[in-house]
Design an enzyme around this catalytic site. Structure first.
Site, mmCIF file in Angstrom:
data_model
loop_
_atom_site.group_PDB
_atom_site.id
_atom_site.type_symbol
_atom_site.label_atom_id
_atom_site.label_comp_id
_atom_site.label_asym_id
_atom_site.label_seq_id
_atom_site.Cartn_x
_atom_site.Cartn_y
_atom_site.Cartn_z
ATOM 1 N N ASP A 61 0.864 -1.314 0.092
ATOM 2 C CA ASP A 61 -0.092 -0.012 0.056
ATOM 3 C C ASP A 61 0.771 1.146 -0.031
ATOM 4 O OD1 ASP A 61 -2.079 -1.524 -0.047
ATOM 5 O OD2 ASP A 61 -2.912 -1.093 1.897
ATOM 6 N N GLU A 63 3.690 1.898 -1.230
ATOM 7 C CA GLU A 63 4.433 1.678 -2.501
ATOM 8 C C GLU A 63 3.473 2.466 -3.509
ATOM 9 O OE1 GLU A 63 7.733 1.918 -4.552
ATOM 10 O OE2 GLU A 63 7.274 1.926 -2.524
ATOM 11 N N ASP A 65 0.847 4.331 -2.527
ATOM 12 C CA ASP A 65 0.586 5.692 -2.254
ATOM 13 C C ASP A 65 1.509 6.682 -2.572
ATOM 14 O OD1 ASP A 65 -1.627 4.766 -0.806
ATOM 15 O OD2 ASP A 65 -0.715 4.814 1.173
ATOM 16 N N LEU A 111 -35.793 -9.516 -14.459
ATOM 17 C CA LEU A 111 -35.634 -11.215 -14.540
ATOM 18 C C LEU A 111 -37.136 -11.601 -13.764
ATOM 19 C CD1 LEU A 111 -32.226 -11.512 -12.953
ATOM 20 C CD2 LEU A 111 -32.776 -12.039 -15.448
ATOM 21 N N GLU A 150 -24.958 -17.163 -11.336
ATOM 22 C CA GLU A 150 -24.418 -16.038 -10.622
ATOM 23 C C GLU A 150 -25.197 -15.645 -9.339
ATOM 24 O OE1 GLU A 150 -24.578 -12.874 -13.491
ATOM 25 O OE2 GLU A 150 -23.315 -14.184 -15.083
ATOM 26 N N LYS A 152 -27.173 -13.183 -6.893
ATOM 27 C CA LYS A 152 -28.084 -12.311 -7.595
ATOM 28 C C LYS A 152 -27.561 -10.988 -6.470
ATOM 29 C CE LYS A 152 -32.630 -10.592 -8.896
ATOM 30 N NZ LYS A 152 -32.847 -9.443 -8.094
ATOM 31 N N ASP A 154 -27.651 -7.767 -4.287
ATOM 32 C CA ASP A 154 -28.772 -6.791 -3.856
ATOM 33 C C ASP A 154 -28.261 -5.597 -3.974
ATOM 34 O OD1 ASP A 154 -31.313 -6.202 -3.027
ATOM 35 O OD2 ASP A 154 -31.253 -7.069 -1.170
ATOM 36 N N ARG A 173 -30.434 2.259 -14.169
ATOM 37 C CA ARG A 173 -31.373 1.187 -14.967
ATOM 38 C C ARG A 173 -32.751 2.293 -15.286
ATOM 39 N NH1 ARG A 173 -35.741 -1.921 -13.608
ATOM 40 N NH2 ARG A 173 -36.157 -3.446 -15.198
ATOM 41 N N GLU A 210 -24.025 -4.413 -11.487
ATOM 42 C CA GLU A 210 -24.583 -4.040 -9.983
ATOM 43 C C GLU A 210 -23.741 -3.095 -9.001
ATOM 44 O OE1 GLU A 210 -27.533 -5.032 -10.329
ATOM 45 O OE2 GLU A 210 -28.463 -5.202 -8.207
ATOM 46 N N TYR A 262 -21.999 -7.978 -14.929
ATOM 47 C CA TYR A 262 -22.352 -9.238 -15.138
ATOM 48 C C TYR A 262 -23.234 -9.279 -16.610
ATOM 49 C CZ TYR A 262 -26.469 -6.795 -12.963
ATOM 50 O OH TYR A 262 -27.381 -6.076 -12.765
ATOM 51 N N LYS A 327 -28.376 -17.961 -16.183
ATOM 52 C CA LYS A 327 -28.476 -17.680 -17.585
ATOM 53 C C LYS A 327 -27.985 -18.789 -18.531
ATOM 54 C CE LYS A 327 -27.123 -13.135 -15.784
ATOM 55 N NZ LYS A 327 -25.904 -12.302 -15.642
ATOM 56 N N LYS A 351 -35.103 -16.662 -6.058
ATOM 57 C CA LYS A 351 -34.816 -15.975 -5.006
ATOM 58 C C LYS A 351 -34.810 -16.486 -3.885
ATOM 59 C CE LYS A 351 -35.881 -11.529 -6.359
ATOM 60 N NZ LYS A 351 -37.275 -11.158 -6.118
ATOM 61 N N CYS A 443 -59.629 9.693 15.622
ATOM 62 C CA CYS A 443 -58.214 9.921 14.807
ATOM 63 C C CYS A 443 -57.149 10.112 16.128
ATOM 64 C CB CYS A 443 -58.343 11.069 13.953
ATOM 65 S SG CYS A 443 -56.716 11.513 13.396
ATOM 66 N N CYS A 446 -55.971 14.002 15.409
ATOM 67 C CA CYS A 446 -56.803 15.141 15.455
ATOM 68 C C CYS A 446 -58.163 14.992 16.238
ATOM 69 C CB CYS A 446 -56.921 15.866 14.022
ATOM 70 S SG CYS A 446 -58.345 14.555 13.306
ATOM 71 N N CYS A 461 -59.676 8.865 8.449
ATOM 72 C CA CYS A 461 -59.992 10.119 9.454
ATOM 73 C C CYS A 461 -60.341 10.975 8.194
ATOM 74 C CB CYS A 461 -58.856 10.652 10.104
ATOM 75 S SG CYS A 461 -59.073 12.344 10.440
ATOM 76 N N CYS A 467 -56.699 18.103 10.126
ATOM 77 C CA CYS A 467 -56.020 16.858 10.861
ATOM 78 C C CYS A 467 -54.542 17.282 10.874
ATOM 79 C CB CYS A 467 -56.428 15.513 10.256
ATOM 80 S SG CYS A 467 -55.367 14.094 11.077
HETATM 81 S S1 IVH Z 1 -28.727 -10.142 -15.281
HETATM 82 C C1 IVH Z 1 -31.141 -9.749 -18.602
HETATM 83 N N1 IVH Z 1 -27.157 -10.822 -13.251
HETATM 84 O O1 IVH Z 1 -31.570 -8.140 -10.858
HETATM 85 C C2 IVH Z 1 -30.840 -9.781 -17.437
HETATM 86 N N2 IVH Z 1 -29.027 -9.187 -12.857
HETATM 87 O O2 IVH Z 1 -34.421 -8.448 -11.405
HETATM 88 C C3 IVH Z 1 -30.227 -8.712 -16.830
HETATM 89 N N3 IVH Z 1 -29.198 -8.433 -10.532
HETATM 90 O O3 IVH Z 1 -32.256 -5.517 -12.714
HETATM 91 C C4 IVH Z 1 -29.737 -8.834 -15.524
HETATM 92 N N4 IVH Z 1 -27.417 -9.605 -9.910
HETATM 93 O O4 IVH Z 1 -30.118 -5.296 -10.866
HETATM 94 C C5 IVH Z 1 -28.261 -10.067 -13.756
HETATM 95 N N5 IVH Z 1 -25.967 -11.348 -11.601
HETATM 96 C C6 IVH Z 1 -26.727 -10.659 -11.907
HETATM 97 C C7 IVH Z 1 -27.370 -10.170 -11.167
HETATM 98 C C8 IVH Z 1 -28.490 -9.170 -11.441
HETATM 99 C C9 IVH Z 1 -28.309 -8.592 -9.510
HETATM 100 C C10 IVH Z 1 -30.171 -7.537 -10.476
HETATM 101 C C11 IVH Z 1 -30.312 -6.356 -11.712
HETATM 102 C C12 IVH Z 1 -31.568 -6.629 -12.275
HETATM 103 C C13 IVH Z 1 -32.333 -7.483 -11.486
HETATM 104 C C14 IVH Z 1 -33.207 -8.219 -12.262
#
Ligand code: IVH
Length: 706
Positions: A61, A63, A65, A111, A150, A152, A154, A173, A210, A262, A327, A351, A443, A446, A461, A467
């Site tokens: 690190d 180096e 910097d 998705l 992959e 997903k 959040d 998006r 993401e 992704y 996918k 999910k 209410c 009020c 109410c 109110c």
């Molecule tokens: S692919 C055509 N890959 O999930 C498909 N989406 O419900 C495009 N997301 O809006 C998305 N991880 O924000 C893809 N490994 C991943 C993801 C991913 C999170 C989110 C993304 C998308 C939402 C779809």
């Protein structure tokens, strides 16, 4: 440097030679500096790449910097040699007033969801049957379908655009068609390369992925916020969302966002591999960060296995995920499968089930919403669910309380699914000292009577703006971002202003003066001035935002826009009767009645008049001159359009007198089929309806619009 006067004497000539030498030295020194700077930038980019993308730093690190400081120093000496994509330029730029809109040339899709193994099996079955012919060809026969698996993430979906390897745009998006330009913010994210590394990237490359905040950074942010007495973020996703949409990118820079890439969007001037997994490998070689937990598997059983393994590892990951994405790995097959409205047929999200926790119901409070709706809210013994402490949950309405058979002191199961407000899902055990939950007769804010008509589940109410609670909520709504967007007028301040009696209605906001504001607790003269300026700025708005800001029951943002486009003028809207209102797209008899009733009430009329008197003005609306060209025709839009967004196409068709419907039926006159149109097109063909493509639609517009 050039000398203009010719040397007259010998001495002069000597000195000019010396000067020329000095100049040449200077030029050489400057060139050397420029070269060193470029080398430093390349080195730093390379180390950033190793650190952020490969997760394999090769330089201590200290180096790193040193290199960074050296570059900063040279840039200070020669500011004219700073490049926009220099690694020093990530600190953020001056605040924006507003994000500009970006229209996604290829829509950003969402998705479809699967919740169990059988949903996944159905997914594979659908794919196999659609691809039957292809899968029977020599190339694919006897092979299992390959899926890229992959996590997903959040976080917040974004699009990055690289031209000639340089980051030229970052966008959210948004609704999938239109997002916001967040280039300034994206540039502050260290794992987003400002310049791609390596070779072979297309000249124009759109990368999707993401943006997120790691769990550990999230904890640190909340620690710091707590110490500063600021509001805490509910979860990492909210923290990331707030940071990505910061108008001041200097704040974004402090949030330590990061990103996983992704998907690929647009590609021009170059080739990308046929397999999705190979594209991800290419991404990595170009310096883009990809998720190391991704895998390619054969067949859906292996997908289920991946899901099970990831579920077990979930807690150990330093980022929040809400499921797994599968996918079809082969992009040729993806293309054949195409898109169904907004979701690709070749991908699915499995999910995780919502997370649950056990708690005890301590009490129920009744909250009053903007339109007077009374909502029972559960006060719970604090319980940690999915890493977040929950002490309140919504009970929606009294029907829900009865359905649950809920009493105070019961032991209950609470659930939280991602961003959704936590809720009580069932009673686990009756409490020892059960107390009945009863809807109050008056209410809580009020004291007016609470009314519940036989046909409605919601108790209200009906005191309206008399109110306090409704007053606060309606002012809060009025000031909110999608309404009048009054910056700095947050929830707490609204409460303070109402409680202090400074405002009673939204119109009173515009009568506020600095001398009153500074008397409020924690209101410095500077903040007071900022607020007054924000109020002043908000006076220039659009009719649609103003209508939305009024907070009429059932009138959301999109209905407000339809109303503004239809009437084009506030007065016409105010005078419209129920019949007229129903001519507006999406306005049915109930909504029409609510609107007409709103404008018939004297209090509301007075507020609107006061607001106009305060100087609110609207930008001109191009009214949907009820044109007759397409009168009586019903259009349906399907597939993705490339030259304009679907909303825009809809608005323009409506402006020409057409109705635009969401589903295809015998009553449909024309179906506009964009790219990758799906089931609606099939149905239209089956019904023998007229189908036109985007070019024909554009011709139609060109022929009739002025
Ligand atoms: S692919 C055509 N890959 O999930 C498909 N989406 O419900 C495009 N997301 O809006 C998305 N991880 O924000 C893809 N490994 C991943 C993801 C991913 C999170 C989110 C993304 C998308 C939402 C779809």
């Amino acid at each position: 440097m050039t000398k203009t006067s010719a040397p007259a004497a010998k001495g002069d000539a000597i000195s000019s030679v010396a000067e020329a030498e000095v100049t040449a030295d200077k030029v050489a020194a400057a060139a050397a500096k420029a070269e060193e700077m470029e080398q430093l930038r390349l080195d730093i980019d390379q180390h950033n790449y190793r650190y952020h993308t490969l997760d394999a730093p090769t330089l201590p690190d200290g180096e790193y910097d040193r290199l960074f400081q050296r570059l900063q120093k040279l840039e200070q000496q020669c500011p004219e040699l700073i490049t926009v994509d220099s690694p020093t330029q990530r600190v953020g730029a001056s605040p924006l007033h507003e994000f500009t809109q970006v229209s996604h040339e290829l829509p950003m899709l969402s998705l479809d969801n699967a919740f169990d193994a059988s949903d996944l099996q159905d997914f594979e079955r659908r794919i196999r049957s659609r691809l039957e012919d292809t899968l029977n060809t020599a190339e694919y026969q006897g092979r299992e379908l390959e899926f890229a698996c992959e996590p997903k993430i959040d976080g917040i979906a974004v699009s990055l655009l690289y031209e000639q390897g340089r980051l030229v745009r970052g966008a959210t998006r948004g609704d999938g068609m239109i997002g916001e330009d967040i280039t300034q913010n994206v540039r502050t994210i260290k794992s987003v390369p400002l310049r791609l590394v390596g070779k072979g990237y297309p000249q124009r490359l759109e990368v999707r992925g993401e943006i997120y905040i790691s769990k550990s950074t999230f904890e640190q942010l909340n620690q710091a916020a707590m110490q500063a007495g600021e509001k805490l973020f509910a979860n990492p996703r909210n923290a990331a969302a707030g940071s990505v949409r910061q108008k001041d990118s200097r704040l974004t820079a402090k949030r330590q966002l990061t990103m996983f890439c992704y998907a690929v969007g647009q590609v021009e001037g170059g080739e990308i591999p046929q397999q999705h997994s190979e594209i991800l490998n290419k991404f990595k070689s170009w310096g883009l960060r990809i998720n190391p937990a991704s895998e390619v598997v054969k067949g859906v059983d292996a997908c289920v296995d991946y899901f099970d393994r990831l579920s077990k590892n979930r807690a150990g990951l330093n980022y929040a995920i809400d499921g797994v994405v599968f996918k079809v790995n082969d992009r040729l097959l993806q293309a054949q499968l195409g898109i169904l409205t907004r979701t690709p047929r070749w991908a699915i999200a499995h999910k995780f089930p919502a997370e649950e926790g056990i708690s005890r119901l301590l009490a129920v409070e009744f909250q009053v919403g903007r339109t007077g709706a009374i909502t029972p809210v559960a006060r719970l013994e604090p319980v940690k669910v999915g890493g977040v402490t929950i002490s309140n949950a919504t009970l929606h309405n009294m029907d829900e309380v009865n359905r649950l058979g809920l009493f105070i002191n019961d032991t209950v199961v609470v659930q939280r699914a991602g961003d959704v407000i936590p809720k009580v899902v069932r009673v686990m055990q009756a409490g020892e000292h059960q107390q009945v939950i009863a809807l109050p007769a008056q209410c809580p804010a009020c004291g007016a009577d609470i009314v519940q008509t036989a046909s409605e589940v919601i108790a209200r109410c009906e005191a309206g703006l008399a109110c306090q609670a409704q007053r606060k909520e309606s002012i809060r709504h009025f000031a909110s971002r999608l309404a009048m967007d009054i910056e700095g007028l947050g929830d707490k301040l609204v409460v303070q202003l109402v409680d202090e009696g400074l405002i009673q209605s939204p119109a009173d906001l515009y009568a506020l003066v600095a001398s009153e504001l500074v008397k409020l607790e924690r209101m410095a003269p500077k903040s007071a001035n900022n607020l007054l300026q924000a109020l002043d700025k908000s006076k220039q708005t659009s009719l649609a935002k103003f209508i939305y800001a009024l907070g009429i029951q059932e009138v959301g943002e999109s209905t407000a826009r339809s109303l503004a486009n239809f009437f084009g003028d506030l007065d016409l809207l105010r005078r419209a009767d129920v019949e007229k209102l129903q001519q507006v797209q999406d306005v049915g008899p109930i909504v029409a009645l609510k609107i007409a009733r709103f404008f018939s009430q004297a209090d509301n009329q007075a507020v609107v008049n006061d607001l106009l008197a305060a100087g609110i003005t609207f930008e001109a609306v191009s009214v949907d001159e009820p044109s007759v060209v397409l009168q009586g025709l019903t259009y349906v839009l399907t597939g993705s359009l490339t030259q304009l967004s679907r909303n825009e196409a809809k608005a323009r068709l409506q402006a020409m007198g057409a109705k635009v419907a969401g589903t295809v039926s015998k009553k449909t006159s024309v179906v506009v089929a964009g790219e990758a149109a799906g089931s609606k097109l099939v149905k239209a063909q089956a019904l023998g309806l007229k189908v036109i493509d985007e070019t024909e639609l554009m011709d139609l517009f060109a022929a009739h619009e002025t």
